[in-house]
Write a protein that holds these residues in place. Structure first.
Motif, PDB file in Angstrom:
ATOM      1  N   HIS A 170     -21.176 -21.648  93.140  1.00  0.00           N
ATOM      2  CA  HIS A 170     -21.493 -20.660  91.851  1.00  0.00           C
ATOM      3  C   HIS A 170     -21.024 -21.106  90.535  1.00  0.00           C
ATOM      4  O   HIS A 170     -21.863 -20.639  89.453  1.00  0.00           O
ATOM      5  CB  HIS A 170     -20.772 -19.208  92.803  1.00  0.00           C
ATOM      6  CG  HIS A 170     -21.070 -17.930  91.282  1.00  0.00           C
ATOM      7  ND1 HIS A 170     -21.997 -17.402  91.310  1.00  0.00           N
ATOM      8  CD2 HIS A 170     -20.308 -16.906  90.712  1.00  0.00           C
ATOM      9  CE1 HIS A 170     -22.182 -16.609  90.479  1.00  0.00           C
ATOM     10  NE2 HIS A 170     -20.919 -16.486  90.468  1.00  0.00           N
ATOM     11  N   VAL A 212      -7.697 -24.761  86.410  1.00  0.00           N
ATOM     12  CA  VAL A 212      -7.162 -23.355  86.127  1.00  0.00           C
ATOM     13  C   VAL A 212      -6.123 -23.698  86.615  1.00  0.00           C
ATOM     14  O   VAL A 212      -5.870 -23.105  88.152  1.00  0.00           O
ATOM     15  CB  VAL A 212      -8.288 -22.259  85.204  1.00  0.00           C
ATOM     16  CG1 VAL A 212      -7.414 -20.945  85.512  1.00  0.00           C
ATOM     17  CG2 VAL A 212      -9.369 -22.681  84.586  1.00  0.00           C
ATOM     18  N   GLY A 258     -12.320 -16.177  82.877  1.00  0.00           N
ATOM     19  CA  GLY A 258     -13.763 -17.148  81.813  1.00  0.00           C
ATOM     20  C   GLY A 258     -12.806 -18.024  81.694  1.00  0.00           C
ATOM     21  O   GLY A 258     -13.542 -18.903  80.587  1.00  0.00           O
ATOM     22  N   GLY A 310     -12.000 -21.310  83.129  1.00  0.00           N
ATOM     23  CA  GLY A 310     -12.805 -22.175  83.383  1.00  0.00           C
ATOM     24  C   GLY A 310     -14.234 -22.776  82.293  1.00  0.00           C
ATOM     25  O   GLY A 310     -15.276 -23.519  82.036  1.00  0.00           O
ATOM     26  N   ARG A 311     -14.960 -21.354  82.477  1.00  0.00           N
ATOM     27  CA  ARG A 311     -16.456 -21.402  81.763  1.00  0.00           C
ATOM     28  C   ARG A 311     -16.196 -22.244  80.648  1.00  0.00           C
ATOM     29  O   ARG A 311     -16.633 -22.600  80.031  1.00  0.00           O
ATOM     30  CB  ARG A 311     -16.829 -19.932  81.191  1.00  0.00           C
ATOM     31  CG  ARG A 311     -18.050 -19.854  81.620  1.00  0.00           C
ATOM     32  CD  ARG A 311     -18.280 -18.264  82.156  1.00  0.00           C
ATOM     33  NE  ARG A 311     -18.206 -17.777  82.731  1.00  0.00           N
ATOM     34  CZ  ARG A 311     -18.423 -16.649  83.280  1.00  0.00           C
ATOM     35  NH1 ARG A 311     -19.395 -16.151  83.130  1.00  0.00           N
ATOM     36  NH2 ARG A 311     -17.998 -16.577  84.437  1.00  0.00           N
ATOM     37  N   GLN A 367      -7.077 -18.063  87.161  1.00  0.00           N
ATOM     38  CA  GLN A 367      -8.540 -18.931  87.593  1.00  0.00           C
ATOM     39  C   GLN A 367      -9.304 -16.468  87.227  1.00  0.00           C
ATOM     40  O   GLN A 367      -9.000 -15.743  87.637  1.00  0.00           O
ATOM     41  CB  GLN A 367      -8.435 -18.785  88.853  1.00  0.00           C
ATOM     42  CG  GLN A 367      -7.895 -20.532  88.965  1.00  0.00           C
ATOM     43  CD  GLN A 367      -8.025 -20.766  90.358  1.00  0.00           C
ATOM     44  OE1 GLN A 367      -8.436 -20.396  90.781  1.00  0.00           O
ATOM     45  NE2 GLN A 367      -7.293 -22.346  90.478  1.00  0.00           N
TER      46      GLN A 367
END
Ligand SMILES: CC(C)(COP(=O)(O)OP(=O)(O)OC[C@H]1O[C@@H](n2cnc3c(N)ncnc32)[C@H](O)[C@@H]1OP(=O)(O)O)[C@@H](O)C(=O)NCCC(=O)NCCS
Length: 144
Positions: A130, A88, A96, A98-99, A93
């Motif tokens: 994480h 991203v 949200g 990437g999610r 970044q």
């Protein structure tokens, strides 16, 4: 998980859309000009041959993408998608994107009857740890 406002996350609609991927990849991973990278031809081949390539678009601008390829567990024969990269743009970044990319990969994989995904990450990059373990709920299974 709510969509990111102004960002559409989806599989690439046409091969030409993947042209922005190399520049994004080089920027995210801070590659020098003489360092090798991925290219659009590889991504097109993956997308056409059981891989999954999803992008996040803010209008015409690609702000992130992820790609994976189909693999088979040598021990039990189960198919899975191996996700090689999620990237991203730095400015995007932590919002949200990437999610959403990982959820889009998941949706496509499930639509093809593939119920497992695998990927690797550097455990010393604690934010990635994480992201993978807490945010996405992945299970760590082996040291690579
Ligand atoms: C890892 C990456 C794809 C995650 O995408 P993202 O859009 O930043 O992730 P999201 O916003 O959906 O989720 C952010 C979560 O991931 C974690 N994270 C990991 N790396 C991060 C980064 N560089 N910036 C912000 N959050 C990051 C955050 O802690 C955050 O968790 P939280 O929501 O509980 O605070 C993205 O940060 C990136 O491209 N990083 C550089 C390239 C990379 O390391 N890719 C993974 C290996 S191929």
């Amino acid at each position: 998980m709510a969509a990111v406002p102004g960002v559409e996350v989806r599989p690439f609609a046409a091969p030409e859309e993947m042209a922005q991927c190399e520049a994004l990849y080089r920027r995210v991973f801070a590659l020098r000009a003489d360092e090798g990278s991925l290219n659009a031809r590889l991504l097109i081949a993956l997308a056409r041959n059981s891989g999954i390539v999803v992008g996040a678009f803010a209008g015409d601008q690609l702000v992130g993408f992820a790609f994976s390829f189909l693999a088979q567990d040598p021990e039990n024969g189960f198919p899975y998608q191996y996700s090689q990269t999620a990237a991203v743009l730095p400015d995007w970044q932590g919002c949200g994107v990437g999610r959403q990319l990982k959820l889009a990969q998941r949706e496509v994989a499930l639509g093809r009857g593939v119920r497992r995904m695998r990927w690797a990450f550097d455990p010393f990059k604690y934010r990635n740890a994480h992201f993978n373990l807490d945010v996405l709920g992945a299970c760590a299974s082996e040291l690579a």
